[in-house]
Design a protein around this motif. Structure first.
Motif, short mmCIF file in Angstrom:
data_model
loop_
_atom_site.label_atom_id
_atom_site.label_comp_id
_atom_site.label_asym_id
_atom_site.label_seq_id
_atom_site.Cartn_x
_atom_site.Cartn_y
_atom_site.Cartn_z
N ALA A 35 -14.46 3.02 -2.55
CA ALA A 35 -13.63 1.95 -3.09
C ALA A 35 -12.53 2.59 -3.68
CB ALA A 35 -14.37 0.84 -3.46
N GLY A 36 -11.10 2.44 -3.39
CA GLY A 36 -10.18 2.86 -4.19
C GLY A 36 -9.70 4.50 -4.07
N MET A 54 -7.13 3.20 -7.04
CA MET A 54 -7.22 2.17 -7.48
C MET A 54 -7.41 2.02 -9.02
SD MET A 54 -7.19 -1.05 -6.46
CE MET A 54 -7.53 -0.68 -4.83
N LYS A 104 0.79 -1.15 0.18
CA LYS A 104 0.00 -0.05 0.19
C LYS A 104 0.93 1.45 -0.07
CE LYS A 104 -3.93 -1.91 0.31
NZ LYS A 104 -4.98 -1.99 -0.95
N TYR A 133 -7.61 -8.94 -5.41
CA TYR A 133 -6.80 -7.74 -4.86
C TYR A 133 -7.78 -6.67 -4.13
CZ TYR A 133 -3.50 -3.84 -4.36
OH TYR A 133 -2.75 -2.86 -3.90
N HIS A 134 -8.69 -6.39 -4.51
CA HIS A 134 -9.64 -5.39 -3.94
C HIS A 134 -11.20 -5.89 -3.90
CE1 HIS A 134 -11.15 -1.11 -2.91
NE2 HIS A 134 -9.96 -1.30 -2.15
N GLU A 135 -11.83 -5.78 -2.76
CA GLU A 135 -13.25 -5.81 -2.53
C GLU A 135 -14.19 -5.38 -3.65
OE1 GLU A 135 -14.74 -8.30 -0.52
OE2 GLU A 135 -13.05 -9.00 -0.41
N SER A 136 -13.68 -4.34 -4.13
CA SER A 136 -14.62 -3.37 -5.11
C SER A 136 -14.74 -4.29 -6.31
CB SER A 136 -13.78 -2.06 -5.51
OG SER A 136 -12.50 -2.36 -6.00
N SER A 150 -6.91 2.61 2.65
CA SER A 150 -5.90 1.75 3.24
C SER A 150 -4.53 2.07 3.16
CB SER A 150 -6.06 0.11 2.58
OG SER A 150 -7.18 -0.12 2.75
N GLU A 166 -15.58 -4.24 6.54
CA GLU A 166 -15.53 -5.66 6.01
C GLU A 166 -15.56 -6.50 7.42
OE1 GLU A 166 -12.04 -6.76 3.77
OE2 GLU A 166 -12.45 -5.01 2.49
N GLN A 189 -4.30 -11.28 -6.19
CA GLN A 189 -3.16 -11.13 -5.19
C GLN A 189 -2.66 -12.63 -5.17
OE1 GLN A 189 -3.17 -9.78 -1.04
NE2 GLN A 189 -1.79 -8.18 -2.00
#
Length: 466
Positions: free
Chosen positions: A135-136, A323, A103, A428-431, A140, A218, A413
């Motif tokens: 998101a993005g 993102m 990150k 890689y990302h929840e979005s 994080s 999450e 990932q």
């Protein structure tokens, strides 16, 4: 003896600040108290007698200098970590080291967020500070950067795909970090509020305890209490920094005492600040050696396109979403858009997902149901899974699974496990999972999410492991 060595940077800092605080070597020696040889060592004078000092000597000298600075009207505080590298023990759990490294790799700007956090801590004796954003938007990354820049920070990253999003896991890892930093004893059965009280009692007068908790949205928790059972009250000098997506009142699940300070910063309200950071990120990406030749080639192939216009256009299309930048810039560098013009690139993160979905042939007629099934099985599994298990759960052949994993590599990932040795894959990302579950995408893909979930549950019941 618990001795530490002062860094060259620390010696220069002390040499400057003890004079600003109005001390001489003799008066600082008396105020600390410390020996003359110790003071000379600390400010960088040649001294063969002293090559390290006890930790309490550093604390005494820092306290004395801070008192002198305050008396002289200088609004600045030294901390031992300014003087000694690695002052705080390394408490970051192994599980989060890779996340933090990833990150912060191309982190850019966001100073307005860090300034707001600093101001909140300075103006309140304790409290909760929440960073909101879609998101993005870099929540994080902000959390990770704060942890890197502020040694001693305790942290927890909610990662749904790895099962690190439950109160029991949270409490265990927070307890381990607090125990390591403060040398707490007999805390195996303590709840968070008790742990925080014990830890705060061990804080020096120059210290705060900051806990960063990422992706509160999450959390997987059945009861109706505060998410992760976060306490209603906080001891003095204890601050919790949270990140989460925007929520409605029913989903907040953070009931606090009226006396507990709480502040939110919504990244969506700072678009102008974000624009400069986005452009800086693009320029930094363009300058990376591995990307530079391929990106410059793509830019040169475009009609009358300057680097500045490329930066401005990509920044506008990104809608200030980091993102999006990560995905699109990597895709251009890897030749994914070699036949597209700049104006044809997708806009926004959802637009990018739709574009990739289409380019990967997921909307062709007839639909590639085998490939679609593989992606949706991974969506339903929610946790990192090996290629062999994807084959078994999706009931598709190994070659097709490998082709899908290769085509969607930038969304995945890869994690290496050693027992048994293999690679596991997760989104890689929840979005991206959110995109797959959009009603229009589900309908166009011709899948039944309940049916896929039922198949996955049945396979688990029959003993298939991930």
């Amino acid at each position: 003896m618990n001795k530490v060595q002062v860094s060259e940077r620390g010696k220069n800092k002390l040499k400057e600040k003890y004079k600003q605080a109005g001390y001489t070597i003799a008066t600082l020696q008396e105020a600390a108290p410390a020996s003359e040889d110790q003071i000379k060592y600390l400010i960088g004078q040649q001294n063969k007698k002293v090559t390290a000092v006890d930790r309490f000597v550093i604390e005494n000298v820092v306290n004395a200098i801070n008192a002198g600075l305050k008396t002289n009207g200088i609004d600045e505080k030294l901390e031992p970590s300014d003087i000694v590298d690695n002052w705080y023990p390394d408490t970051i759990p192994t599980e989060f080291i890779t996340v933090i490294d990833d990150k912060t790799k191309l982190f850019r700007g966001r100073q307005f967020v860090f300034d707001a956090i600093t101001e909140f801590i300075q103006n309140n004796k304790s409290g909760y500070f929440t960073i909101l954003g879609d998101a993005g938007m870099g929540k994080s990354a902000i959390a990770a950067k704060y942890i890197v820049d502020n040694p001693g920070t305790i942290c927890f990253f909610n990662i749904r795909a790895e099962g690190k999003n439950r109160p029991d896991v949270f409490l265990r890892l927070i307890r381990e970090q607090l125990t390591k930093r403060f040398d707490l004893q007999n805390v195996e059965n303590d709840y968070l509020s008790t742990l925080l009280t014990k830890a705060s009692g061990k804080l020096a007068n120059y210290e705060n305890l900051v806990i960063v908790i990422d992706a509160l949205d999450e959390v997987d928790q059945d009861d109706h209490g505060n998410l992760l059972n976060l306490p209603m009250y906080l001891p003095d000098h204890v601050y919790l920094i949270l990140t989460r997506r925007p929520y409605n009142s029913d989903d907040k699940r953070l009931n606090l005492s009226p006396d507990t300070k709480y502040q939110e910063l919504d990244l969506r309200e700072y678009q102008d600040n974000s624009k400069d950071d986005v452009k800086g990120y693009i320029l930094e990406f363009l300058g990376l050696e591995k990307n530079k030749p391929r990106l410059e080639k793509w830019i040169n192939q475009q009609h009358d396109l300057s680097k500045s216009k490329f930066v401005d256009t990509i920044a506008a299309k990104s809608e200030n979403n980091f993102m999006y930048l990560r995905y699109v810039l990597e895709a251009i560098a890897e030749g994914f858009y070699q036949d597209e013009k700049l104006e044809q690139l997708p806009a926004g993160l959802q637009g990018y997902y739709e574009s990739h979905w289409r380019i990967m042939g997921m909307t062709t007629k007839p639909l590639p149901k085998d490939k679609i099934k593989i992606i949706y099985v991974m969506c339903a599994l929610k946790s990192a899974v090996s290629r062999e298990m994807i084959v078994k759960y999706s009931q598709q052949d190994d070659l097709t699974v490998q082709e899908v994993l290769k085509g969607w590599t930038q969304f995945l990932q890869e994690q290496k496990t050693y027992q048994p040795p293999c690679f596991r894959f997760r989104f890689y990302h929840e979005s991206f999972r959110d995109f797959l579950q959009r009603q229009d995408i589900v309908e166009a893909a011709g899948v039944s999410l309940p049916q896929i979930s039922a198949e996955v549950a049945q396979n688990m019941a029959e003993g298939l492991t991930l």
